[in-house]
Scaffold this active site. Sequence first.
Site, PDB file in Angstrom:
ATOM      1  N   CYS A  62       0.809  -1.224   0.000  1.00 21.79           N
ATOM      2  CA  CYS A  62       0.000   0.000   0.000  1.00 21.79           C
ATOM      3  C   CYS A  62       0.840   1.271   0.000  1.00 21.79           C
ATOM      4  O   CYS A  62       0.511   2.236  -0.668  1.00 21.79           O
ATOM      5  CB  CYS A  62      -0.933  -0.001   1.204  1.00 21.79           C
ATOM      6  SG  CYS A  62      -1.501  -1.629   1.708  1.00 21.79           S
TER       7      CYS A  62
ATOM      8  N   CYS B 285      -2.330   3.493   2.958  1.00 20.35           N
ATOM      9  CA  CYS B 285      -3.172   2.459   3.572  1.00 20.35           C
ATOM     10  C   CYS B 285      -4.156   3.083   4.566  1.00 20.35           C
ATOM     11  O   CYS B 285      -3.913   4.148   5.138  1.00 20.35           O
ATOM     12  CB  CYS B 285      -2.279   1.421   4.257  1.00 20.35           C
ATOM     13  SG  CYS B 285      -3.160  -0.101   4.668  1.00 20.35           S
ATOM     14  N   ASP B 286      -5.242   2.345   4.796  1.00 19.51           N
ATOM     15  CA  ASP B 286      -6.462   2.868   5.421  1.00 19.51           C
ATOM     16  C   ASP B 286      -6.271   3.914   6.527  1.00 19.51           C
ATOM     17  O   ASP B 286      -6.765   5.023   6.441  1.00 19.51           O
ATOM     18  CB  ASP B 286      -7.265   1.724   6.028  1.00 19.51           C
ATOM     19  CG  ASP B 286      -7.679   0.683   5.015  1.00 19.51           C
ATOM     20  OD1 ASP B 286      -7.133   0.681   3.894  1.00 19.51           O
ATOM     21  OD2 ASP B 286      -8.551  -0.135   5.335  1.00 19.51           O
ATOM     22  N   LYS B 287      -5.612   3.520   7.614  1.00 17.66           N
ATOM     23  CA  LYS B 287      -5.587   4.392   8.803  1.00 17.66           C
ATOM     24  C   LYS B 287      -4.697   5.599   8.613  1.00 17.66           C
ATOM     25  O   LYS B 287      -4.823   6.593   9.327  1.00 17.66           O
ATOM     26  CB  LYS B 287      -5.094   3.616  10.041  1.00 17.66           C
ATOM     27  CG  LYS B 287      -5.837   2.359  10.329  1.00 17.66           C
ATOM     28  CD  LYS B 287      -7.315   2.602  10.406  1.00 17.66           C
ATOM     29  CE  LYS B 287      -8.073   1.305  10.301  1.00 17.66           C
ATOM     30  NZ  LYS B 287      -7.884   0.587   9.031  1.00 17.66           N
TER      31      LYS B 287
ATOM     32  N   CYS C 161      -5.561  -0.848  -1.899  1.00 12.53           N
ATOM     33  CA  CYS C 161      -6.567  -1.781  -2.412  1.00 12.53           C
ATOM     34  C   CYS C 161      -7.421  -1.081  -3.470  1.00 12.53           C
ATOM     35  O   CYS C 161      -7.826   0.068  -3.297  1.00 12.53           O
ATOM     36  CB  CYS C 161      -7.403  -2.320  -1.258  1.00 12.53           C
ATOM     37  SG  CYS C 161      -6.428  -3.352  -0.144  1.00 12.53           S
TER      38      CYS C 161
ATOM     39  N   GLU D 214     -11.668  -5.826  12.025  1.00 16.04           N
ATOM     40  CA  GLU D 214     -12.551  -5.896  10.864  1.00 16.04           C
ATOM     41  C   GLU D 214     -13.004  -7.340  10.674  1.00 16.04           C
ATOM     42  O   GLU D 214     -12.256  -8.271  10.950  1.00 16.04           O
ATOM     43  CB  GLU D 214     -11.830  -5.402   9.614  1.00 16.04           C
ATOM     44  CG  GLU D 214     -11.502  -3.916   9.692  1.00 16.04           C
ATOM     45  CD  GLU D 214     -10.883  -3.383   8.419  1.00 16.04           C
ATOM     46  OE1 GLU D 214     -10.398  -4.189   7.601  1.00 16.04           O
ATOM     47  OE2 GLU D 214     -10.880  -2.159   8.251  1.00 16.04           O
TER      48      GLU D 214
ATOM     49  N   SER E  37     -14.168  -4.271   6.984  1.00 14.97           N
ATOM     50  CA  SER E  37     -13.278  -3.837   5.925  1.00 14.97           C
ATOM     51  C   SER E  37     -14.107  -3.106   4.880  1.00 14.97           C
ATOM     52  O   SER E  37     -15.290  -3.390   4.684  1.00 14.97           O
ATOM     53  CB  SER E  37     -12.629  -5.064   5.296  1.00 14.97           C
ATOM     54  OG  SER E  37     -12.135  -4.742   4.023  1.00 14.97           O
TER      55      SER E  37
END
Length: 549
Positions: free
Chosen positions: A43, A116-118, A188, A439, A465
Site C-alpha cells: 500500500c 493504507c487505510d488508517k 486496495c 474488521e 473492511s
Amino acid sequence: MSIADDPDRAPARSHLYAMGMTDEDMRRPVVGIATTWTGTMPCNLTHRELAAHVAEGVREAGGLPMEFNTIAVSDNLTMHTPGMRASLISREVIADSIELMGRAHGFDALVAIVGCDKTVPAAIMALARLDVPSVVLYSGSMMPGRWRGRDVTIQDMWEALGEREVGRLDQAELDDLARHACPGAGTCAAQYTANTMGTVADFLGLAPFGVGDIPAVAEEKNAAARRVGQVAMEALARDARPSRVVTEDALHNAIVSVAAMGGSTNAVLHLLAIAREAGLPLEIDRIGEVCRQVPIITGLKPSGGDSTALDLWRAGGTSLVVRRLLEAGLLRENVTLVDGRTLADVAADARETPGQGVVASAAEPFKRRGALAILRGSLAPDGCVLKLGGKEDFRHEGPARVFDSEADCYVAIQEGLIVAGDVIVVRYEGPAGGPGMREMLSITGPLVGRGLGSSVALVTDGRFSGVSHGLVMGHVAPEAYHGGPIALVRDGDTIVIDSAAGTVDLVVPAAELAERRAAWRRPAREVERGVLTKYVATVGSASDGAVTA
Ligand code: FES
C-alpha cells in the site's frame, strides 16, 4: 528568527551542517514531509520515492524540505490474525507521531504522504492539531489484477475463501488467484477504506483534486508529487491552514463524497474523529442523514458496481465526480481548497473520457440509496452503522447466533453452522473490547462466498473492511465490553433490523433483559500490555469516532 541567525541555536546549526545544509537553507521556510512508508505492505511502498519528488517541488518553490516517516499497519496482511487489533490503534499512533514531529520541529508547513487505510485519517487528525498550512498527498491505488479474463482485486481474494469452502474453487485455483490479484504497489484497488479516505482528503480541501486518483505506479504520479511540494509553499503563502480549510461545509462535502462513491463504513469512524480534532460539531446521525439524500453515482466496487479505481481515474477521476455533484447541487461551494482553486474550477478542469461508464449523474445514478445508514434501537442505543451499499431498504428478522470473538464465528461458518435467516452477533470486538475494533472480513468474505451474503445478517461492535458487503452492521454502541445491550444477547433471541425505520432491536422482554444485566460480568481476558493497555484506558465510543484524546 531563523536558526541561521539565532546566536543561541549554534548547536542546532551544527547538526544541520552535518546534514549538508547551508546558512541559506536554514533561512528558508521548512516544509515537513511526513511519509507513512512501510516496507511490510504494497500500500505505501512508493512513499519514499514520492517524498523525494515532493521535496524537489518544495525546493523549487524556495522551501527547505525535511522528511520523516511514521508507521502503518496493513489491514489485509493482519486480517484474521491477532495483529488485526493493531490496525485502528495505529491511527492514533500515526496521528500522535506526526503531531509530535510537528511540535518538536515547528515546521512552517507540512505535506503528509498517506496510503493504507488508517494513515489517511491519522494524518488529517495530526494536521488539524498542528494547524500549519498543510497538504495531503494520497499515494494512489494499486492496479487491478487480471484473472480468467476479468479484473480482480483483494475483494475477490477474500470471497474466494468462501468459494473454496463450498467447493466452487480448489486450493490450486485460490493460490493462482492470489498470484494475480495484486499486481504491484498501491492501495486496495476499488472504493474500499483507503480510497474512500483518499477521496475524503480531496473533498475536505486538504488534497489537490486530480492527484490522489492517479494510480500508485502510474508515471504521472511523480510529477503530481512534485506539484504537491509547490502547493505546500503556495499554501504557506496563503496561510491555508487546516482550520481555514476543514470547515463545516468542507466536512459536509466529505460526507457527500463517501455517500456518492459508495464508500466504506470505516469513514464514519474517521469522519467523527477528524471532526473532533478540527473542533467541528458532527453527530453520527448527521452522516446517516446525508447518506440518505445522496445516491451512489460511481460504479465502483464494492457498492456501486464492478469498476476499479483505475477505471475511475481513466473515466475522469474525482474531479468528474465534483462536476456531477455540483450539477446536482449536492456540494457546498463556500470552501477553501488547498491549491487555491474553487470547486467550480475543479469541475471546469475535469476531463471526461467519452463513453466512460464509471461516473454517472445524480439524476441517473448507479444506486438510488447511499452507501450506509445509521441505525439505533434497543440493541444499539448509541447507534451503529449499516453497510447499505446501495441496496433498497430491507427488513430482516431472525434468531441470534452469538459469538464472543471473530475467531469463534469464523470456525462456525467453516463448519457450516450458519444458515439463511440467522443474525450473527460478534461482540467484545469494540474499541475497548477487542481492543481495536477488528474488521470482520474473515467472516463476511466467506459468507458471501458461500452464497449467504444476502440471507444472513451480521451485527457487531467491531467494524468492517471496506471490502466487506452483505447485510452487515458494525460499530454497535455501547460496546459489549462496557455492558452495552449487545452483551446481553443470547442464542435464539430475535433481532429485527429495519433499514427504512432506521432501527435495530433485540426482541427480549424488559424484565428478562434486566435479569441478564444483573448477572452480566465482563468476561476475563488475557492481561493486556503496552500500547493495548493504554488504548483500552483511553479509547472512547465508536459513535464518537473511537478517539483516544
Ligand atoms: Fe492497505 Fe488495503 S490493506 S490499502
